[in-house]
Motif scaffolding. Structure first.
Motif, PDB file in Angstrom:
ATOM      1  N   SER A  70       0.805  -1.242   0.021  1.00 31.05           N
ATOM      2  CA  SER A  70       0.071   0.059  -0.056  1.00 31.05           C
ATOM      3  C   SER A  70       0.923   1.245  -0.046  1.00 31.05           C
ATOM      4  N   GLY A  71       0.328   2.397  -0.381  1.00 27.17           N
ATOM      5  CA  GLY A  71       1.002   3.595  -0.290  1.00 27.17           C
ATOM      6  C   GLY A  71       1.606   3.884  -1.583  1.00 27.17           C
ATOM      7  N   ALA A  72       2.425   5.094  -1.557  1.00 27.20           N
ATOM      8  CA  ALA A  72       2.928   5.657  -2.697  1.00 27.20           C
ATOM      9  C   ALA A  72       4.363   5.107  -2.907  1.00 27.20           C
ATOM     10  N   PHE A  73       4.721   4.348  -2.155  1.00 30.03           N
ATOM     11  CA  PHE A  73       6.254   4.421  -1.869  1.00 30.03           C
ATOM     12  C   PHE A  73       7.051   3.190  -2.977  1.00 30.03           C
ATOM     13  N   TYR A  74       5.996   1.959  -3.039  1.00 30.52           N
ATOM     14  CA  TYR A  74       6.807   0.793  -3.632  1.00 30.52           C
ATOM     15  C   TYR A  74       6.971   0.740  -5.233  1.00 30.52           C
ATOM     16  N   GLY A  75       6.207   1.550  -5.824  1.00 31.26           N
ATOM     17  CA  GLY A  75       6.096   1.542  -7.406  1.00 31.26           C
ATOM     18  C   GLY A  75       7.385   1.560  -8.006  1.00 31.26           C
ATOM     19  N   ASP A  76       8.103   2.879  -7.657  1.00 30.73           N
ATOM     20  CA  ASP A  76       9.432   2.996  -8.260  1.00 30.73           C
ATOM     21  C   ASP A  76      10.356   2.104  -7.805  1.00 30.73           C
ATOM     22  N   LEU A  77      10.448   1.543  -6.523  1.00 26.26           N
ATOM     23  CA  LEU A  77      11.243   0.700  -6.063  1.00 26.26           C
ATOM     24  C   LEU A  77      11.243  -0.606  -7.040  1.00 26.26           C
ATOM     25  N   LEU A  78      10.059  -1.049  -7.227  1.00 25.72           N
ATOM     26  CA  LEU A  78       9.678  -2.397  -7.865  1.00 25.72           C
ATOM     27  C   LEU A  78      10.088  -2.086  -9.246  1.00 25.72           C
ATOM     28  N   GLN A  79       9.945  -0.998  -9.776  1.00 23.82           N
ATOM     29  CA  GLN A  79      10.230  -0.857 -11.341  1.00 23.82           C
ATOM     30  C   GLN A  79      11.706  -0.907 -11.573  1.00 23.82           C
ATOM     31  N   GLY A  80      12.479  -0.293 -10.729  1.00 23.56           N
ATOM     32  CA  GLY A  80      13.756  -0.288 -10.970  1.00 23.56           C
ATOM     33  C   GLY A  80      14.181  -1.426 -10.581  1.00 23.56           C
ATOM     34  N   THR A  81      13.869  -2.269 -10.005  1.00 22.86           N
ATOM     35  CA  THR A  81      14.226  -3.813  -9.618  1.00 22.86           C
ATOM     36  C   THR A  81      14.036  -4.681 -10.941  1.00 22.86           C
ATOM     37  N   LYS A  82      12.828  -4.625 -11.425  1.00 20.00           N
ATOM     38  CA  LYS A  82      12.148  -5.341 -12.563  1.00 20.00           C
ATOM     39  C   LYS A  82      13.032  -4.904 -13.748  1.00 20.00           C
ATOM     40  N   GLU A  83      13.216  -3.668 -14.094  1.00 21.19           N
ATOM     41  CA  GLU A  83      14.010  -3.256 -15.341  1.00 21.19           C
ATOM     42  C   GLU A  83      15.531  -3.938 -15.222  1.00 21.19           C
TER      43      GLU A  83
END
Length: 325
Positions: A70-83
């Motif tokens: 939840s929250g606005a934190f995880y999106g960028d973290l996951l995107q950087g990891t996935k890429e």
């Protein structure tokens, strides 16, 4: 379920020849390989990932374990990891909860990135002792199979406190995260160190939860104390800071945020840019954090030497940036 035995029977070749062809071995002629692949396609053959894993000892899948989504934190973290993992030929699965921990010992994933309080450090060390490769984002563990990619919490909290003190505030509220949070503990330690070495600063610690509801509860206490005086609030994440701002806008519309009450957050989430005045916050690249964690884990898996890494922070006030010294 179609097996390589079925393909071998229909193609008129041995099982070992089918296995070599499907794995791209140069031992099989192009003509035979083409025939085998055609039969496999005709039979709708799907490789057995578990069997392949037993043979190669790798699945080309990485797990990232999170306490919450939840929250606005995880999106960028996951995107950087996935890429980063995609570039290296790996897939990513996102996990949460105690039962998902079994993916490590069962060999479903080749390694893990951990930002999850449901893992205790002893459990992580046990997995590392068995040879599992791990990157931790939320604790300090010394082990040859574990790499740390940690946020510079001390620098961020110090920047926030020093900024508020330079602005003339002598009553400062610190709204923490959950007691189990490594990041919250590190930020609180730095906040207390700054307060202790600064004359006539009154520090009031309020236990929060990294949620907007925690910010609302903190705001009730702050506003009950405020009266005619000015004060400052350092929230250990943006979610709680926005919770405070929303509560004050609804319940104390005459209070001037940025004048009577100065609020600082931590994380520079997208929501922080929509507050008025813009929320002052501690900024860092969550995408870079994910990228670096993935890079470090791949190095561990490949047997390369890795050093622990740190994600650096700045203080973002409107359009101006202050770096840690």
């Amino acid at each position: 379920m179609v097996t390589i035995k079925d393909i071998a029977r229909k193609a008129g070749v041995s099982i070992s020849t089918v296995s070599c062809a499907l794995n791209g071995s140069p031992k099989v002629t192009s003509k035979t390989a083409a025939k085998i692949h055609a039969v496999a396609k005709e039979l709708n053959y799907v490789p057995n990932a578990a069997a392949r894993s037993l043979k190669t000892r790798e699945t080309k899948i990485i797990g990232i374990f999170l306490s919450d989504f939840s929250g606005a934190f995880y999106g960028d973290l996951l995107q950087g990891t996935k890429e980063t993992l995609t570039k290296k030929g790996y897939d990513l699965v996102v996990c949460s909860g105690k039962k998902s921990h079994s993916m490590l010992p069962e060999g479903i994933i080749d390694g893990a990135i951990i930002l999850d309080v449901s893992f205790d450090s002893e459990e992580i060390v046990r997995y590392a002792d068995r040879g599992h490769k791990l990157v931790v984002l939320d604790r300090e563990i010394a082990h040859s199979n574990i790499n740390q990619v940690l946020l510079d919490n001390k620098a961020g909290a110090t920047l926030a406190m020093e900024y508020l003190i330079e602005e003339g505030h002598r009553t400062i509220y610190a709204v923490t995260g959950p007691a189990s949070s490594y990041d919250s503990k590190q930020r609180l330690r730095a906040v207390m160190q700054v307060a202790e070495r600064t004359a006539d600063v009154k520090l009031i610690v309020i236990e929060g939860d990294f949620e907007k509801t925690g910010g609302k509860l903190a705001a009730e206490q702050v506003m009950a104390d405020l009266r005619e005086e000015s004060a400052a609030v350092f929230c250990f994440n943006d979610e709680m800071a926005i919770g405070i701002i929303n509560y004050i806008a609804e319940s104390y519309p005459d209070t001037r945020i940025g004048q009577q009450l100065h609020i600082i957050g931590f994380d520079n989430t997208e929501l922080a840019s929509y507050t008025h005045p813009r929320l002052t916050t501690i900024n860092y690249s969550k995408r870079k954090w994910g990228e670096l964690a993935a890079e470090q884990l791949i190095k561990l898996i490949n047997g390369d030497t890795v050093d622990n890494e740190r994600i650096y922070v700045t203080l973002l006030q409107g359009n101006s940036v202050r770096k840690a010294t």
